[in-house]
Design an enzyme around this catalytic site. Structure first.
Site, short mmCIF file in Angstrom:
data_model
loop_
_atom_site.label_atom_id
_atom_site.label_comp_id
_atom_site.label_asym_id
_atom_site.label_seq_id
_atom_site.Cartn_x
_atom_site.Cartn_y
_atom_site.Cartn_z
N ASP A 192 6.25 4.33 -1.51
CA ASP A 192 5.89 3.86 -0.17
C ASP A 192 6.95 2.88 0.31
O ASP A 192 7.72 2.34 -0.50
CB ASP A 192 4.51 3.19 -0.16
N GLU B 224 2.85 -0.02 -3.23
CA GLU B 224 3.39 -1.26 -3.80
C GLU B 224 3.56 -2.30 -2.71
O GLU B 224 3.29 -3.48 -2.91
CB GLU B 224 4.74 -0.98 -4.48
#
Ligand SMILES: [Zn+2]
EC number: 3.4.11.4
Length: 413
Positions: A84, A179
């Site tokens: 991400d 994250e």
């Protein structure tokens, strides 16, 4: 031909896909576009020839295994990164390639030159003389954080499969979502992952090796006032906003992010609002030292207690929630995982840069789940915004390090 022929093409393919995580979401992963990306990764990992490729249901991480090619008993290594990207425009990412950078020119990100990478502003650019740099076009971030880590780990696995003469134990890889919104590692499934020691490949410039992070807590302060007409307030009004200011003023003035560095911790007021009736303060509390961290939380609660005593009632309510801990506490019990990375870098003539992180990594959480997980450089600079860039050569060196760690751990077994 490049040593890792798919490293950069794969990286460029991945950064063009929008994988911005969604901080307002409560689902795992935070958005369907992360599921779609994970499904693409499954196909690519299978195509490389990895085994047991699957999306872990608990965490939405993509897990895969490279089987051992040695008879020795070798600790199972894990390599982890996240796919991400940070909370910044990630629509239509159009990576720009600057070949053979001279280490001093100003790089125009967009054609008009509205946004530039200027060595006067970003002095690290001077470290990249002769490198091929990959940048954004100024309208988005690049996503080297952490698709460089994803591409490097995959290139290393591909290389090991193509070079069976390099002996290694079983290797687990974990590529995960979310994250950047701080939740991805909360659900990490250590048992399914199956590694004995692991690394996140999510650090910055060449040589970074991190095994010390903050201890971290979030702290909310809720103040209840007594609102009466100001004309008749004497001895009656308790102004919640005033109490909130008194609360903040009672915290140590020096211990703020703007006054601290290195291993100095802080109380950071990141949001406040208030009326006479109620006020709300939001803080994060940080310290590398666990005992001092605990003292900071006590002090914070102590300020509230003192104000409550002063007002004779429960005006100030504090809620403190631990977020993650300094992974050093876990890792220093057995430094093998750090020593291995250090030795790998030194063998490759890369100077290990070991400094305490003023933040956390996914490894801060995963280490406390029983899997020691320091952080290796992935190469990115200026993460989380339009000025992000990465060097191809550094990405190759990060790939070298992953391979070398696998090789050394087998040789030392
Ligand atoms: Zn990252």
């Amino acid at each position: 031909m490049a040593k890792y022929e798919n490293l950069i093409p794969r990286f460029l393919k991945y950064v063009k896909i929008n994988t911005r995580s969604d901080p307002s979401s409560t689902t795992i992963p935070s958005t369907p576009r992360l599921t779609a990306f994970a499904e693409g990764l499954v196909k690519d990992l299978e195509a490389i020839g990895l085994e047991n490729v699957h999306i872990n249901a608990q965490s939405a991480y993509v897990y895969a295994t490279l089987p051992a090619n040695t008879d020795k008993q070798v600790k199972k290594l894990g390599f982890i990164s996240h796919f991400d990207t940070a909370d910044f425009n990630s629509e239509n990412i159009d990576p720009q390639i600057v070949e053979n950078y001279d280490g001093k020119s100003v790089i125009k990100l967009d054609a008009a030159g509205k946004y530039t990478l200027d060595p006067a502003v970003f002095p690290n650019l001077k470290n990249y003389q002769g490198h091929t740099l990959i940048t954004s076009d100024g309208s988005t971030l690049l996503g080297a954080d952490d698709k460089s880590g994803v591409a490097e780990i995959m290139a290393a696995m591909e290389y090991l499969l193509a070079h069976p003469e390099i002996k290694h134990g079983e290797i687990e890889i974990g590529l995960g979502p979310d994250e950047e919104i701080g939740t991805g590692a909360d659900n990490f499934d250590v048992a399914d992952f199956g590694a004995d020691i692991a690394y996140t490949v999510d650090g910055g410039p060449l040589g970074q090796l991190e095994y010390e992070t903050f201890n971290a807590a979030d702290a909310q302060v809720e103040v209840t006032g007594t609102n009466v007409h100001p004309a008749e307030a004497k001895g009656v009004m308790v102004n919640a906003s005033q109490v909130a200011m008194d609360f903040h003023a009672a915290l140590p003035e020096h211990d703020r992010p703007e006054n601290t560095e290195g291993r100095e911790g802080f109380f950071h007021l990141y949001s406040m609002n208030g009326t006479v009736d109620t006020a709300h303060l939001s803080y994060i509390i940080r310290d590398h030292d666990r005992a001092i961290f605990e003292d900071r939380k006590k002090l914070f609660q102590g300020v509230a207690d003192q104000l409550n005593q002063q007002y004779g009632s429960d005006r100030v309510h504090v809620t403190i929630k631990d977020q993650y801990y300094n992974m050093r506490e876990v890792i220093e019990k057995d430094m093998t995982v750090v020593d291995l990375a250090k030795e790998a870098m030194e063998d490759l003539n890369i100077k290990p840069l070991i400094f305490p992180v003023r933040g956390g990594t996914d490894g801060s959480k995963i280490s406390f789940m029983g899997l020691p997980t320091p952080n290796l450089f992935a190469g990115g600079e200026n993460m989380h915004g339009r000025f992000e860039y990465v060097s191809e050569q550094t990405m190759e060196q990060a790939t070298d390090v992953v391979i070398k760690i696998a090789q050394l751990s087998e040789q030392q077994a």
